[in-house]
Each structure stands twice: as structure tokens, then as C-alpha cells.
Design an enzyme around this catalytic site. Structure first.
Site, PDB file in Angstrom:
ATOM      1  N   CYS A   1      27.092  22.817  -6.705  1.00  0.00           N
ATOM      2  CA  CYS A   1      27.717  23.635  -7.752  1.00  0.00           C
ATOM      3  C   CYS A   1      28.298  24.835  -7.027  1.00  0.00           C
ATOM      4  O   CYS A   1      27.633  25.411  -6.143  1.00  0.00           O
ATOM      5  CB  CYS A   1      26.652  24.063  -8.756  1.00  0.00           C
ATOM      6  SG  CYS A   1      27.173  25.399  -9.853  1.00  0.00           S
TER       7      CYS A   1
ATOM      8  N   CYS B   1      35.121  23.553  -9.199  1.00  0.00           N
ATOM      9  CA  CYS B   1      33.934  23.379 -10.029  1.00  0.00           C
ATOM     10  C   CYS B   1      33.568  21.897  -9.971  1.00  0.00           C
ATOM     11  O   CYS B   1      34.380  21.040 -10.352  1.00  0.00           O
ATOM     12  CB  CYS B   1      34.274  23.791 -11.461  1.00  0.00           C
ATOM     13  SG  CYS B   1      32.951  23.527 -12.641  1.00  0.00           S
TER      14      CYS B   1
HETATM   15  N1  DGL Z   1      30.612  26.167 -10.683  1.00  0.00           N
HETATM   16  C1  DGL Z   1      30.345  25.085 -11.577  1.00  0.00           C
HETATM   17  C2  DGL Z   1      30.052  23.808 -10.764  1.00  0.00           C
HETATM   18  O1  DGL Z   1      30.435  23.691  -9.670  1.00  0.00           O
HETATM   19  C3  DGL Z   1      29.316  25.552 -12.513  1.00  0.00           C
HETATM   20  C4  DGL Z   1      29.112  24.746 -13.705  1.00  0.00           C
HETATM   21  C5  DGL Z   1      28.649  25.476 -14.928  1.00  0.00           C
HETATM   22  O2  DGL Z   1      29.379  26.319 -15.434  1.00  0.00           O
HETATM   23  O3  DGL Z   1      27.577  25.104 -15.406  1.00  0.00           O
HETATM   24  O4  DGL Z   1      29.439  22.876 -11.185  1.00  0.00           O
END
Ligand code: DGL
Length: 265
Positions: free
Chosen positions: A184, A74
Site C-alpha cells: 500500500c 495506489c
Molecule cells: N495508498 C492506497 C493503496 O496503495 C491506500 C488505500 C486506502 O485508501 O485504503 O492501497
């Protein structure tokens, strides 16, 4: 000494599966634990303190499950709290950041777009990433609220997702970027849709494979590889509703129904 313990991978929700599939491809013998913090998703609208508190608990859970290495799959969590985790835990922790360096290397017209959460692109860390790696390239960043929620529900091709994508990509089209960074881990599940809006001359890149390579390197350097020749197990956990999360993970992982354990932490 080989080490049969699992690799722990976490994200605010299902996005980190885009990273896990690269790890699986590169390291098929490794057992994997995946934690989707679905009850607290999205992270992108939380404060860094709230995110740090969540990922500390998740990392502790993974340590209790005997993880030998943790992957923060993430960007938002990595930007907010990777250093905290590295200070607090002794095992190797691999994080990630938007692919500015590779984008700066491949752009032909010197214009790169970055799609990410507000937390990822608004802080000092992102500015530091730009100053280290943008290398004179113009970087146009766009926060994309709502996209994570669409992916969390498995709505990859529905009209609302397409509308959101068109809105967020419009400024990048107007600026004439020739490279788009998916900053993301949820967004690689929308890669085809982004490519179709941006057109064939625009390259769309993410960091999943680079993270998998880094994980392989750390396991090698630390002597932590699993020496088994069989296929590793994959176990899923979520803080959210296991029935709902299971449906989406089944769609994003390998289409065979996935069983998920609910964990309240
Ligand atoms: N997968 C997360 C990232 O890479 C998502 C973030 C979220 O939950 O807003 O930033």
C-alpha cells in the site's frame, strides 16, 4: 516530439506521494499534478464499484488538466479499476501492484509477508499475482485497517501507530518471514517503524522506484518526455480539506509549505 504537459498522479490520499517522490527523483524536469482523494479515503474499505467510480472521475479531471500520462499511485485503486481506466481513456495509464515478484526473488528462506489493504489482498487479481510470481514461495498476507488513517493524519511515530504495526506484524514475525512487501503506498512512510519492529535481518520492499522507472520507460517509448532542463512544477489537488491535507503533505513531501487546491468531483 517532446511533450511539456504534466504527469497526473493520484491516490486515495497522501500515500501516492511515496511514489511521486521516486518519479520526481528520476524525472526532475517533468511537471507533476497530484490528486489526493482525501474526502473519500480510505479506499481499502470500499467496494470495487465505489473505487472505480471515484478513480474514473479523478482520471477525467486529470485529462481535463491536460495530463499526458496518469499514474494510479495506489495498489487498491489499481487492483480495483486499472482495466476500467485503460478502457475508458486513451492516454497511457501506469498502475501498481504489491512487489511479489521482487520479494520472491530476494527471499532466502522462502517466506514473504505482504501488508496491504483488504481490497488489495482479497480478490482474484491478488491470487493471479501469486500464481504468476510467487514461484513456490510462501506468502503470508495481512490486511492492515487503520494504518492508512494514521498516515493521513501524519501520525507516523505516535503510540497508536506503533501498536497497530505490532499487531499486524506479529503473525509475520511468528511465521519467520525474511521479506516484507509494503503493498500500500501509504506504508513506505512507516518503513523505518516496520524495519525496527521486524529487526535487521528482514528486508522491507515497496514498488515506488519500479513505478517511476516504468513511467520513464513509457514516456520514452511514446515520445512524451519534457525536453526542458529546468525543474518541473508540482501542483497539488485534494477533494478534502486543503488546510489539513496541506499540513500532512508538507511533512511528507519536502517540508516547505505546500499549497493545495480544493476540487469537488
Ligand atoms: N495508498 C492506497 C493503496 O496503495 C491506500 C488505500 C486506502 O485508501 O485504503 O492501497
Amino acid at each position: 516530439m517532446p511533450n511539456p504537459n504534466p504527469i497526473g498522479i493520484f491516490d486515495s490520499g497522501v500515500g501516492g506521494i511515496s511514489v511521486m517522490r521516486e518519479i520526481r527523483r528520476l524525472l526532475p524536469a517533468e511537471d507533476l499534478l497530484y490528486f489526493a482523494d482525501s474526502a473519500h479515503c480510505p479506499y481499502g474499505i470500499k467496494t470495487p464499484e465505489e473505487i472505480c467510480s471515484r478513480i474514473f472521475k479523478i482520471a477525467q479531471f486529470m485529462v481535463n488538466q491536460n495530463a499526458k500520462l496518469i499514474v494510479s499511485a495506489c495498489n487498491t485503486a489499481s487492483i480495483a479499476g486499472l482495466e476500467l481506466l485503460r478502457r475508458a481513456f486513451e492516454l497511457p495509464i501506469v498502475g501498481m501492484e504489491p512487489a511479489i515478484k521482487p520479494a520472491a526473488a530476494i527471499t532466502r528462506n522462502g517466506k514473504v509477508g505482504v501488508m496491504a489493504t483488504g481490497v488489495t489482498i482479497s480478490g482474484q487479481k491478488f491470487l493471479s499475482l501469486l500464481s504468476r510470481f510467487a514461484n513456490g514461495v510462501e506468502v503470508i498476507k495481512v490486511a492492515c485497517p487503520g494504518l492508512v488513517e494514521q498516515v493521513e493524519q501524519g501520525f507516523l511515530d505516535d503510540p497508536e501507530t506503533e501498536e497497530l504495526l505490532k499487531t499486524y506484524l506479529a503473525p509475520l514475525i511468528a511465521e519467520g518471514v525474511d521479506t516484507v512487501v509494503l503493498g500500500c503506498t501509504h506504508y513506505p512512510f512507516l518503513r523505518r517503524q516496520v524495519e525496527s519492529i521486524m529487526g535487521p535481518s528482514v528486508k522491507v520492499i515497496d514498488t515506488g522506484y519500479a513505478v517511476a522507472k516504468r513511467v520513464a520507460q513509457v514516456l520514452r517509448e511514446e515520445g512524451l518526455q519534457n525536453s526542458s532542463t529546468g525543474e518541473g512544477k508540482v501542483i497539488f489537488f485534494t477533494s478534502g480539506n486543503p488546510g489539513k491535507v496541506s499540513q500532512v503533505i508538507t511533512k511528507l513531501w519536502n517540508q516547505t509549505p505546500v499549497e493545495i487546491n480544493n476540487v469537488s468531483i
